[in-house]
Design a protein around this motif. Structure first.
Motif, PDB file in Angstrom:
ATOM      1  N   UNK A   1      18.137 -10.847 -12.140  1.00  0.00           N
ATOM      2  CA  UNK A   1      16.806 -10.397 -11.731  1.00  0.00           C
ATOM      3  C   UNK A   1      16.401 -10.933 -10.359  1.00  0.00           C
ATOM      4  N   UNK A   2      15.588 -10.194  -9.665  1.00  0.00           N
ATOM      5  CA  UNK A   2      15.023 -10.609  -8.392  1.00  0.00           C
ATOM      6  C   UNK A   2      13.696 -11.330  -8.631  1.00  0.00           C
ATOM      7  N   UNK A   3      13.415 -12.303  -7.791  1.00  0.00           N
ATOM      8  CA  UNK A   3      12.178 -13.070  -7.918  1.00  0.00           C
ATOM      9  C   UNK A   3      11.387 -13.038  -6.612  1.00  0.00           C
ATOM     10  N   UNK A   4      10.075 -13.075  -6.731  1.00  0.00           N
ATOM     11  CA  UNK A   4       9.187 -12.977  -5.582  1.00  0.00           C
ATOM     12  C   UNK A   4       8.041 -13.970  -5.761  1.00  0.00           C
ATOM     13  N   UNK A   5       7.534 -14.482  -4.624  1.00  0.00           N
ATOM     14  CA  UNK A   5       6.476 -15.487  -4.689  1.00  0.00           C
ATOM     15  C   UNK A   5       5.431 -15.249  -3.610  1.00  0.00           C
ATOM     16  N   UNK A   6       4.193 -15.559  -3.941  1.00  0.00           N
ATOM     17  CA  UNK A   6       3.150 -15.599  -2.919  1.00  0.00           C
ATOM     18  C   UNK A   6       3.448 -16.758  -1.976  1.00  0.00           C
ATOM     19  N   UNK A   7       3.047 -16.622  -0.722  1.00  0.00           N
ATOM     20  CA  UNK A   7       3.321 -17.669   0.263  1.00  0.00           C
ATOM     21  C   UNK A   7       2.747 -19.020  -0.162  1.00  0.00           C
ATOM     22  N   UNK A   8       1.629 -18.994  -0.857  1.00  0.00           N
ATOM     23  CA  UNK A   8       0.952 -20.240  -1.228  1.00  0.00           C
ATOM     24  C   UNK A   8       1.750 -21.079  -2.228  1.00  0.00           C
ATOM     25  N   UNK A   9       2.707 -20.463  -2.922  1.00  0.00           N
ATOM     26  CA  UNK A   9       3.469 -21.201  -3.948  1.00  0.00           C
ATOM     27  C   UNK A   9       4.962 -21.215  -3.656  1.00  0.00           C
ATOM     28  N   UNK A  10       5.387 -20.512  -2.627  1.00  0.00           N
ATOM     29  CA  UNK A  10       6.810 -20.406  -2.323  1.00  0.00           C
ATOM     30  C   UNK A  10       7.391 -21.791  -2.069  1.00  0.00           C
ATOM     31  N   UNK A  11       8.532 -22.073  -2.702  1.00  0.00           N
ATOM     32  CA  UNK A  11       9.175 -23.370  -2.550  1.00  0.00           C
ATOM     33  C   UNK A  11       8.695 -24.410  -3.538  1.00  0.00           C
ATOM     34  N   UNK A  12       7.605 -24.112  -4.248  1.00  0.00           N
ATOM     35  CA  UNK A  12       7.070 -25.076  -5.227  1.00  0.00           C
ATOM     36  C   UNK A  12       7.133 -24.536  -6.656  1.00  0.00           C
ATOM     37  N   UNK A  13       6.947 -23.242  -6.822  1.00  0.00           N
ATOM     38  CA  UNK A  13       6.967 -22.603  -8.144  1.00  0.00           C
ATOM     39  C   UNK A  13       8.266 -21.829  -8.314  1.00  0.00           C
ATOM     40  N   UNK A  14       8.752 -21.767  -9.553  1.00  0.00           N
ATOM     41  CA  UNK A  14       9.941 -20.983  -9.871  1.00  0.00           C
ATOM     42  C   UNK A  14       9.678 -20.147 -11.111  1.00  0.00           C
ATOM     43  N   UNK A  15       9.899 -18.850 -11.000  1.00  0.00           N
ATOM     44  CA  UNK A  15       9.740 -17.951 -12.137  1.00  0.00           C
ATOM     45  C   UNK A  15      11.108 -17.706 -12.755  1.00  0.00           C
ATOM     46  N   UNK A  16      11.140 -17.608 -14.074  1.00  0.00           N
ATOM     47  CA  UNK A  16      12.402 -17.333 -14.761  1.00  0.00           C
ATOM     48  C   UNK A  16      12.108 -16.570 -16.046  1.00  0.00           C
ATOM     49  N   UNK A  17      13.154 -16.098 -16.667  1.00  0.00           N
ATOM     50  CA  UNK A  17      12.995 -15.360 -17.918  1.00  0.00           C
ATOM     51  C   UNK A  17      14.145 -15.680 -18.857  1.00  0.00           C
ATOM     52  N   UNK A  18      13.868 -15.679 -20.146  1.00  0.00           N
ATOM     53  CA  UNK A  18      14.873 -15.886 -21.186  1.00  0.00           C
ATOM     54  C   UNK A  18      14.739 -14.702 -22.133  1.00  0.00           C
ATOM     55  N   UNK A  19      15.491 -13.653 -21.869  1.00  0.00           N
ATOM     56  CA  UNK A  19      15.357 -12.441 -22.663  1.00  0.00           C
ATOM     57  C   UNK A  19      15.727 -12.682 -24.127  1.00  0.00           C
ATOM     58  N   UNK A  20      16.671 -13.577 -24.377  1.00  0.00           N
ATOM     59  CA  UNK A  20      17.080 -13.848 -25.755  1.00  0.00           C
ATOM     60  C   UNK A  20      15.926 -14.388 -26.583  1.00  0.00           C
ATOM     61  N   UNK A  21      15.030 -15.152 -25.928  1.00  0.00           N
ATOM     62  CA  UNK A  21      13.876 -15.707 -26.621  1.00  0.00           C
ATOM     63  C   UNK A  21      12.588 -14.943 -26.324  1.00  0.00           C
ATOM     64  N   UNK A  22      12.740 -13.814 -25.626  1.00  0.00           N
ATOM     65  CA  UNK A  22      11.577 -12.956 -25.336  1.00  0.00           C
ATOM     66  C   UNK A  22      10.447 -13.726 -24.639  1.00  0.00           C
TER      67      UNK A  22
END
Length: 124
Positions: free
Chosen positions: A56-77
């Motif tokens: 998957x591709x991930x995108x961030x607002x400038x205010x959080x870039x480099x500090x926040x990380x989005x992820x997903x675990x489809x197996x656990x929904x």
């Protein structure tokens, strides 16, 4: 009914970390983009991050870039937002939603209604 439930917020000192969770129910997470938003007191709700259903591709607002990380675990929904190097200005209620696509860091074609959100407070 397509629903999401956010959790994981709390009170943390500046520079601290949290992991927010977004549990999906009534649908399979695999086929949807997931977005995180936040709303600070007296301000409009704003987009924070988005993760596409594929790659998957991930995108961030400038205010959080480099500090926040989005992820997903489809197996656990479940989708996650990892918050690091937190600042007082990150204080807000955080919400997640499922949608059709990511328009950069903004979720497009949202399919789920807003949940209760989870409160993040950054303060010493």
């Amino acid at each position: 009914q397509l629903q999401v439930v956010e959790s994981g917020g709390g009170l943390v000192q500046p520079g601290g970390s949290l992991r927010l969770s977004c549990a999906a129910s009534g649908f399979t997470l695999d086929y949807y983009a997931m977005g995180w938003f936040r709303q600070a007191p007296g301000k409009e709700r704003e987009g924070v991050s988005c993760i596409s259903s594929s790659v998957p591709d991930t995108y961030y607002a400038d205010s959080v870039k480099g500090r926040f990380t989005i992820s997903r675990d489809n197996a656990n929904n479940t989708a996650y937002l990892h918050l690091n190097s937190l600042k007082p200005e990150d204080t807000a209620v955080y919400y997640c939603a499922a949608g059709g696509y990511c328009g950069a860091y903004l979720l497009g074609a949202a399919l789920t209604s807003w949940g209760q959100g989870t409160q993040v407070t950054v303060s010493s």
